[in-house]
Design an enzyme around this catalytic site. Sequence first.
Site, mmCIF file in Angstrom:
data_model
loop_
_atom_site.group_PDB
_atom_site.id
_atom_site.type_symbol
_atom_site.label_atom_id
_atom_site.label_comp_id
_atom_site.label_asym_id
_atom_site.label_seq_id
_atom_site.Cartn_x
_atom_site.Cartn_y
_atom_site.Cartn_z
ATOM 1 N N GLY A 69 6.756 -0.535 -0.122
ATOM 2 C CA GLY A 69 7.452 0.382 -1.011
ATOM 3 C C GLY A 69 8.458 1.241 -0.289
ATOM 4 N N THR A 184 5.080 -3.137 -13.365
ATOM 5 C CA THR A 184 5.510 -4.421 -13.907
ATOM 6 C C THR A 184 4.582 -4.750 -15.064
ATOM 7 O OG1 THR A 184 6.390 -5.254 -11.800
ATOM 8 C CG2 THR A 184 5.754 -6.893 -13.440
ATOM 9 N N ASN A 248 -3.486 0.678 -4.391
ATOM 10 C CA ASN A 248 -2.142 0.929 -4.901
ATOM 11 C C ASN A 248 -2.110 2.306 -5.582
ATOM 12 O OD1 ASN A 248 0.567 0.393 -5.850
ATOM 13 N ND2 ASN A 248 0.057 -1.775 -5.926
#
Length: 361
Positions: A69, A184, A248
């Site tokens: 990221g 997403t 995450n």
Amino acid sequence: MSFYEAIVKPLVFKVPAETAHEIGIGILRASLSIPSIRSAVKGRMTRSGPGGIERFGLRFPNPVGIAAGFDKNGLVVTQLASLGFGFIEVGTVTLRPQAGNPKPRLFRLPKDRALINRLGFNNQGASIVAERLSKTECDSVVGVNIGKNKDVDNSDAVANYLECFRIVQPVADYVTVNVSSPNTPNLRELQGSEMLERLLSALQNVNSASKSSRPILLKIAPDLSEKAIEDVVSTALRNEIAGIIATNTTVERSGLVSDPETVRSIGAGGLSGLPLKARSTKIVGSIYKIAGEALPIIGVGGIFSGEDAFEKIAAGASLVQAYSGFVFQGPGFARNVNEGLAASLDGHGFKTLDEAVGSGV
């Protein structure tokens, strides 16, 4: 207080978060691209630490990595290593280039020492990133994090991941399968047992048949139930996945001290930073209790100090990664965490990093 925190950060934090990130990448590319400067910085930044560790068949010069990221396109891998990171995870990379979600899509919560992002896997695509990494020299471990293109339905996800994997595999020391980003649509559904089994099995079949076989890691969400964690670990072990990255970003917003209206106005996205620390550490411990040393863990979430890193390691992590801590604390971050971790190990009576792994479970 460091020069960065006293002088640079107040100036940088006056501009939008993504703009500041782009400026930071540009400065890294410019200021540390000269070999003599790079060597001088690295010597200063890595003068002490907890030492190296071996996992997944790879030797990590130190256990502190930069999470996927930060350097999505592999632009500053060598420079990040020069700042003292023992490993750099590039990405998330998708098969085809994509622009990501509309801006603004990256936000700071300074009172919480946290970030919210809904970037949406913006990257230049697997072929460009792989070509760049093939020409990059780096003495730290380099992983590549791969994800699904946004316009690909989950029914076609396996083929999309496989093509991306084939491209980046030869230039990566390890490959991380990202099925846990909240940015997403429907991606997290791939963490379900049946879909995850199909994906990991297909990737391992391609990997094992390749001359450039690489360790495959799996990155999971912090919002999974205990039962879901058990299922994920079982699927990972069955498919001989090399390790798990936990975790995450989270979609939860509980416990924040920032103004609630400010948080609401930001809207959707994954929260990272200090508020994630306890939850991610708990998940690290859950995975370690189930799998022990059979499934090495990279602990991510809320690491700002050596003691934070030690907590992850005592819970069962062998390595740690950070993103928000680096943003908030600047270029000396990796050095400070490594030095602090070495002090924590010594203070808790451990002679090596390996001795401390899982010691708190």
